[in-house]
Enzyme design. Structure first.
Site, mmCIF file in Angstrom:
data_model
loop_
_atom_site.group_PDB
_atom_site.id
_atom_site.type_symbol
_atom_site.label_atom_id
_atom_site.label_comp_id
_atom_site.label_asym_id
_atom_site.label_seq_id
_atom_site.Cartn_x
_atom_site.Cartn_y
_atom_site.Cartn_z
ATOM 1 C CB CYS A 71 -0.951 0.006 1.191
ATOM 2 S SG CYS A 71 -2.138 -1.351 1.205
ATOM 3 C CG HIS A 125 -0.505 3.277 4.642
ATOM 4 N ND1 HIS A 125 -0.675 3.135 5.993
ATOM 5 C CD2 HIS A 125 -0.738 2.063 4.105
ATOM 6 C CE1 HIS A 125 -0.980 1.885 6.271
ATOM 7 N NE2 HIS A 125 -1.034 1.210 5.136
#
Length: 496
Positions: A71, A125
Site C-alpha cells: 500500500c 497511507h
C-alpha cells in the site's frame, strides 16, 4: 465535514486546458487492494455497474502495473511520480519527505499551479500523509469499518488483555485485529461505515466546488475496501450466490521459483476465526463472497460520485481517474487476502481514465501502463507545465489512440529475505532479478503468453539463457543494481 465556501483563486498562475472554456478539474478515486476483477475487465462474477459505466465514458487500461505491491510504497510512488528506486521507500512506515524532503508531488504540482487540492479518505497511507501536497489538511472519516458488535468485541479484547497484563501489538497476531472477523455482512446503510461516509463528504466537497467553477480542483477520494477485513452493508452481500463463486484452480506455489520469492503476506491470518493452513472450501467461498461484496460497496460509492459530477455540471470539465494500489490474491498460489511479491497477480492493478468528450470512450487498451505515468499524464491533460522530476511517461498518446505504445516495459520492486527484487513486465515476459550483497543473483522468468498467472518459472531452462542475459542487460541499463536498505540506513538528502 468542514467545508470551504470561499475557494479563492491561488496567487499562482492558473492554467486552463485549451480544449475547455473552464479549467480542467481532476477527480482521483483510489481503492485499496482491488484487483482487476470488474465487469469492465471482463469478469462475469463481480457486480460493478458504476465503475463499468465510468469505463464506458473513459478507457480501461488492461495492462496497468504498480511499482510495488504494498500500500504505502505504491501510493508514494504514484503520488510522487517517482520509482521506488528513486524514493528509496520499499516499506510501510516512513513518509516521502524522510528521503526526499524537497520533492514536488503530483497534487503539490497542481496546487503550485492554482488548483485547490484535497485528500479525503485513504490516498497516502494512514499516518503517512504529506500535508505539502494539499491545500487543506487531509480528511479521514471517523466512522467505523466494522459492525457495532465487532467494535464491542475489540473493546472487550483490549480490556481483557490489559487485565491480564498482556501487551497488545500494533499489528499482527495478538493485535486488536485478532478480535475482528475477516468478513462480515452488516445490517446498515452505506454512510454508517467508513467508505460510505467518505463518499458523502466527497459529494459535499464537489457541490462546494460547483459554486465556484473558476477555481479548478484536484480532489482525491480514497476508499479502504476491499482491503481485508471484507466488511460491507448486507445489501452488497445479497448480490451474490456464494455457491456460484469460482474458486482459484492454481492452488500451488509458483513452481521452480526461489523459496524466499514465492511467498506473500500473512495479513489475512491475523483476523479472528481464520483457520490455519489450507482453507476449507465453505470458508474459502465466504472469503470470496466478502471480497466481492466489498468491491460492490466501493462500486456504489463511485456511482454516487459520478452522479454528483453530473448533477453539479462538473462532469463536462472534470477528468476522472479510478486507480487501485495493487493487485490481490484470493486463493491463487495458496495466498489469501495478500500481495507482497513481484508476480502478475500482485502488481497488476485497476486503471480507468475518463476525460471530458474523449475520442475513444468505452474502449480498452493493451498498452503497458505504470502508476508513475499518472503524474505526467494528468499534468499534460490539464495543460500544466511539465515537472521534470516525474519519471513516468504521459499516457495521453494512448488515450488518443488505444493502439499506441508509450512503455516497452513496466517495473515493480519488492524486498524479501535481504534481497531486492526488481521485475520487468514486457509484452511476452515477466522477468525478476533478485540481488543481495554477498549472494548469487536469483532469476525468475515467466512466459506471459502461455502462463499469465506465473505458475512456472522457466529461468533454469537452457533455451532461455540468452533471453535472461538480454532482459537483465536491458533492466540494469535502466536501473543499476540497488541494495535494499532498512529505514535506519537511509540518509536524508536534498532531492527534487
Amino acid at each position: 465535514m468542514r467545508l470551504f465556501p470561499a475557494l479563492l483563486l491561488s496567487s499562482f498562475c492558473l492554467w486552463v486546458s485549451p480544449l475547455q472554456a473552464q479549467p480542467t478539474n481532476v477527480l482521483f478515486i483510489a481503492s485499496d487492494d482491488m484487483r482487476p476483477q470488474l465487469g469492465c475487465y471482463g469478469d462475469p462474477t463481480v457486480k460493478s455497474p458504476n465503475i463499468d459505466a465510468l469505463a464506458k465514458r473513459g478507457m480501461v487500461f488492461q495492462r496497468s502495473y504498480v511499482q510495488q505491491a504494498l500500500c504505502s510504497p505504491s501510493r508514494i510512488s504514484m503520488l510522487s511520480g517517482r520509482y521506488p528506486a528513486t524514493t528509496g521507500i520499499f516499506e510501510i512506515g516512513r513518509t516521502l519527505r524522510t528521503t526526499m524532503p524537497d520533492i514536488t508531488t503530483l497534487p503539490q504540482h497542481f496546487k503550485n499551479n492554482g488548483y485547490h487540492t484535497r485528500s479525503l479518505g485513504k490516498i497516502y497511507h494512514e499516518g503517512i500523509d504529506d500535508e505539502a501536497s494539499w491545500t487543506v489538511p487531509p480528511w479521514r472519516s471517523k466512522k467505523p469499518r466494522t459492525s457495532a458488535a465487532t467494535q464491542e468485541a475489540v473493546k472487550k479484547y483490549i480490556q481483557d488483555a490489559k487485565a491480564k497484563g498482556i501487551a497488545i501489538p500494533d499489528k499482527g497476531k495478538g493485535s486488536r485485529m485478532s478480535a475482528v472477523p475477516a468478513f462480515e455482512a452488516v445490517e446498515c446503510g452505506d454512510d454508517d461505515l467508513l467508505d460510505g461516509d467518505c463518499a458523502s463528504n466527497a459529494i459535499a466537497q464537489l457541490r462546494e466546488h460547483a459554486k465556484n467553477p473558476a477555481q479548478p480542483f484536484f480532489l482525491a477520494v480514497g476508499f479502504s475496501n476491499p482491503h481485508v477485513p471484507w466488511i460491507s452493508p448486507k445489501k452488497y452481500w445479497d448480490l451474490y450466490d456464494r455457491s456460484q463463486l469460482p474458486l482459484a484452480t492454481n492452488t500451488f506455489l509458483p513452481k521452480g521459483a526461489p523459496e524466499f520469492a514465492a511467498t506473500s503476506g500473512n495479513d489475512f491470518r491475523w483476523y479472528a476465526g481464520v483457520p490455519e493452513g489450507e482453507l476449507p472450501e465453505p470458508y474459502a467461498r465466504e472469503c470470496l463472497h466478502g471480497y466481492c461484496a466489498a468491491i460492490s460497496y466501493v462500486d456504489a460509492q463511485v456511482g454516487r460520485l459520478l452522479a454528483a459530477l453530473d448533477e453539479t455540471g462538473l462532469a463536462k470539465n472534470t477528468i476522472v481517474v479510478f486507480w487501485s494500489d495493487h493487485g490481490y490474491y484470493m486463493g491463487e498460489h495458496t495466498w489469501w487476502g495478500a500481495k507482497h511479491n513481484n508476480y502478475e497477480g500482485a502488481t497488476r492493478n485497476c486503471l480507468v481514465i475518463a476525460t471530458p468528450g474523449m475520442k475513444h470512450a468505452g474502449e480498452k487498451t493493451d498498452a503497458l501502463a505504470q502508476s508513475v505515468d499518472l503524474a505526467p499524464t494528468l499534468t499534460e491533460l490539464c495543460g500544466l507545465p511539465a515537472n521534470t522530476g516525474f519519471q513516468g511517461r504521459s499516457l495521453k498518446p494512448v488515450l488518443d489512440d488505444p493502439a499506441a505504445t508509450v512503455n516497452d516495459a513496466a517495473y515493480s520492486w519488492y524486498p524479501k529475505a535481504g534481497y531486492l527484487g526488481l521485475t520487468m513486465r514486457t509484452d511476452k515476459w515477466r522477468f525478476v532479478e533478485w540481488t543481495k550483497p554477498g549472494a548469487a543473483t536469483e532469476y525468475e522468468l515467466y512466459n506471459m503468453m502461455h502462463d499469465p498467472q506465473n505458475n512456472l518459472n522457466v529461468a533454469a531452462k537452457p533455451e532461455h539463457v540468452k533471453i535472461i542475459e538480454a532482459l537483465s542487460k536491458r533492466l540494469r541499463e535502466k536501473f543499476p543494481v540497488q541494495e535494499f536498505k532498512a529505514p535506519g540506513a537511509v540518509k536524508k538528502g536534498k532531492n527534487q
